[in-house]
Design a protein around this motif. Structure first.
Motif, PDB file in Angstrom:
ATOM      1  N   THR A 165     103.177  22.866  35.690  1.00  0.00           N
ATOM      2  CA  THR A 165     103.649  24.261  35.794  1.00  0.00           C
ATOM      3  C   THR A 165     103.246  24.860  37.138  1.00  0.00           C
ATOM      4  O   THR A 165     104.053  25.508  37.816  1.00  0.00           O
ATOM      5  N   MET A 166     101.992  24.632  37.528  1.00  0.00           N
ATOM      6  CA  MET A 166     101.538  25.150  38.835  1.00  0.00           C
ATOM      7  C   MET A 166     102.395  24.563  39.963  1.00  0.00           C
ATOM      8  O   MET A 166     102.874  25.295  40.841  1.00  0.00           O
ATOM      9  N   ASN A 167     102.625  23.257  39.894  1.00  0.00           N
ATOM     10  CA  ASN A 167     103.424  22.606  40.941  1.00  0.00           C
ATOM     11  C   ASN A 167     104.869  23.090  40.933  1.00  0.00           C
ATOM     12  O   ASN A 167     105.475  23.273  41.990  1.00  0.00           O
ATOM     13  N   ALA A 168     105.414  23.295  39.722  1.00  0.00           N
ATOM     14  CA  ALA A 168     106.804  23.757  39.608  1.00  0.00           C
ATOM     15  C   ALA A 168     106.951  25.136  40.253  1.00  0.00           C
ATOM     16  O   ALA A 168     107.890  25.391  41.011  1.00  0.00           O
ATOM     17  N   LEU A 169     106.008  26.018  39.982  1.00  0.00           N
ATOM     18  CA  LEU A 169     106.076  27.360  40.573  1.00  0.00           C
ATOM     19  C   LEU A 169     105.965  27.273  42.095  1.00  0.00           C
ATOM     20  O   LEU A 169     106.674  27.980  42.825  1.00  0.00           O
ATOM     21  N   ASN A 170     105.101  26.396  42.600  1.00  0.00           N
ATOM     22  CA  ASN A 170     105.009  26.212  44.054  1.00  0.00           C
ATOM     23  C   ASN A 170     106.338  25.721  44.616  1.00  0.00           C
ATOM     24  O   ASN A 170     106.828  26.221  45.624  1.00  0.00           O
ATOM     25  N   ALA A 171     106.932  24.719  43.925  1.00  0.00           N
ATOM     26  CA  ALA A 171     108.185  24.129  44.412  1.00  0.00           C
ATOM     27  C   ALA A 171     109.308  25.156  44.428  1.00  0.00           C
ATOM     28  O   ALA A 171     110.232  25.072  45.248  1.00  0.00           O
ATOM     29  N   GLU A 172     109.223  26.144  43.536  1.00  0.00           N
ATOM     30  CA  GLU A 172     110.260  27.176  43.471  1.00  0.00           C
ATOM     31  C   GLU A 172     109.944  28.354  44.403  1.00  0.00           C
ATOM     32  O   GLU A 172     110.630  29.383  44.351  1.00  0.00           O
ATOM     33  N   GLY A 173     108.899  28.228  45.204  1.00  0.00           N
ATOM     34  CA  GLY A 173     108.530  29.331  46.094  1.00  0.00           C
ATOM     35  C   GLY A 173     107.978  30.520  45.336  1.00  0.00           C
ATOM     36  O   GLY A 173     108.156  31.674  45.736  1.00  0.00           O
ATOM     37  N   ARG A 174     107.334  30.243  44.198  1.00  0.00           N
ATOM     38  CA  ARG A 174     106.784  31.320  43.372  1.00  0.00           C
ATOM     39  C   ARG A 174     105.315  31.032  43.058  1.00  0.00           C
ATOM     40  O   ARG A 174     104.894  31.067  41.905  1.00  0.00           O
TER      41      ARG A 174
END
Ligand code: AMP
Ligand code: GLY
Length: 426
Positions: free
Chosen positions: A260-269
């Motif tokens: 989840t942390m990585n996904a938010l980073n990947a989405e610029g969030r």
């Protein structure tokens, strides 16, 4: 440091209580606060949903070094962004990251895209199409209003009839206002051992690079014993969760928290703050029920009393992106928080009832809906006071909390008698 916490509830009183113990903290403020926060902080009467008003206050008070933005609604409208835009240091996600809670549809699509385990679902903005889908899938089925609805916009429907009614309530009657313009319709997950499924709340500190789970907790959302009655903001919590194991923690770290942390980073969030994972243990493994972009209430009132590490130190490490440098430690034993409410909550209830507090032993009280009127402490909301007790075992903590609760009185007080009894066999 002088620190201001935004919010009015038991959770904010618990955060302030933890910050008060920090040698780093000089003076505390609470916007807007309650009668309990006023005992340890200066309450400030500013509308925290108004970014311009919050900024004007911050300009006028350069002596305040740090802001903690806690409730979902100011996070969702970008109060952290507003404060950061004028150079203030904050704890809490910005608006782009807070969307993980403010839109359930966004959270579900993020999980789908990054293979984070959760219930199957579809999203609809058209009532007829949504109705067709509900009829195709049948019951049990779960309906969720997309936007923020004070934790009450979720209907777990046991029958098709209830699902059809619920869909009408959300999408046509707009029982949750514009939160119901879009609806998420989900598969009803089943617990591994208990029905309804066993749930655990894992709050985690993250600076976007490191994610550190706190001690686990269990919430009690329904108004009445045995998880009966209406959904509420939470009638009590305890920590730690009895079915939690190191193995589950590894699974959740690997499959849910880090992704989840990585996904938010990947989405610029990139998310900085407290990320809350509402999880269910199912026959298909641990799955996400919901994310919150903040500390949970009442979980925080059962989790923070167990924190040994200086909370201010953790907050600053999150802000400065050096969370990996600090070690976060917890007390052994257990904590139980029983929420004392006004009779009638979550529907209509009286306010202004005088509160008397007798012997509470070494329990801690976290105020939510309280106020002082004519020099007397009175009720001022649905959830009034959380009584938190710590002890070596869950059973002892339960006894202590209920013994204290009996010595707190007002007309038509109501509380659950079964906080801490869930999942006892693990
Ligand atoms: P939420 O506000 O998303 O946490 O949902 C409120 C409650 O509804 C949760 O705590 C669960 O008990 C229940 N719930 C939500 N989604 C599901 C689901 N897909 N299956 C079963 N129960 C659910
Ligand atoms: N206890 C659940 C929440 O804070 O939303």
């Amino acid at each position: 440091m002088n620190v201001l916490v935004i919010g009015n509830g038991g959770r904010e009183h618990a955060i302030l209580t933890a910050l008060k113990k920090s040698p780093k903290v000089d003076k505390l403020y609470c916007m807007k606060g309650n009668a309990g926060t006023a005992q340890i902080a200066e309450n400030v009467n500013v509308d925290y949903m108004d970014a311009e008003a919050v900024k004007a206050f911050a300009f006028a008070h350069p002596e305040i070094d740090y802001y903690v933005v806690t409730p979902d609604d100011p996070l969702a409208v970008g109060i952290v962004d507003a404060l950061e835009s004028i150079g203030k240091r904050c704890f809490g996600p910005n608006k782009r990251a807070a969307i993980i809670e403010s839109s359930k549809a966004y959270a579900k699509s993020l999980m789908k895209k990054y293979n984070i385990p959760t219930a199957e679902y579809e999203i609809f903005d058209d009532y007829e199409q949504a109705l067709g889908y509900v009829r195709k899938k049948g019951a049990p089925i779960v309906l969720k209003a997309d936007g923020l609805a004070l934790g009450k916009g979720v209907l777990v429907c046991e029958t098709l009839k209830r699902a059809e009614e619920g869909l009408k309530e959300i999408m046509l009657d707009k029982s949750f206002g514009s939160a119901g313009n879009v609806v998420v319709i989900e598969e009803c997950m089943k617990g591994l051992k208990y029905a309804p499924g066993e749930e655990v709340s894992v709050l985690a500190f993250t600076d976007g690079k490191t994610i550190v789970p706190m001690i686990t907790a269990c919430d009690h959302k329904r108004a009445l014993d045995g998880d009966k009655g209406l959904n509420t903001g939470g009638m009590g919590a305890f920590s730690p969760c009895p079915f939690w194991t190191e193995e589950l923690e590894r699974e959740v770290m690997q499959k849910i928290m880090v992704p989840t942390m990585n996904a938010l980073n990947a989405e610029g969030r990139t998310f900085k703050g407290c990320l809350y994972f509402g999880l269910m243990r199912t026959d298909k493994g641990m799955r996400v029920v919901e994310y919150n972009s903040r500390f949970g209430d009442p979980e925080t009132q059962a989790v923070l009393p167990m924190l040994k590490t200086d909370l201010m130190e953790i907050f600053e490490a999150v802000t400065d992106g050096r969370l990996s440098d600090i070690k976060i430690e917890w007390e052994s034993g257990a904590c139980v928080c029983v929420v004392l409410a006004s009779g009638g909550y979550p529907l209509s209830y009286a306010k202004g009832k005088e509160i008397t507090i007798g012997d509470i032993g070494d329990c801690t009280l976290y105020h939510a809906g309280t106020a002082v009127k004519d020099g007397k402490l009175v009720t001022n909301g649905g959830r009034v006071i959380g009584v938190s007790a710590r002890a070596e075992t869950l059973e002892e903590a339960r006894k202590k909390a209920y013994a204290a609760a009996e010595n707190i009185k007002w007309e038509n007080i109501a509380y659950r008698k079964d906080i801490g009894l869930k999942y006892r066999e693990g």
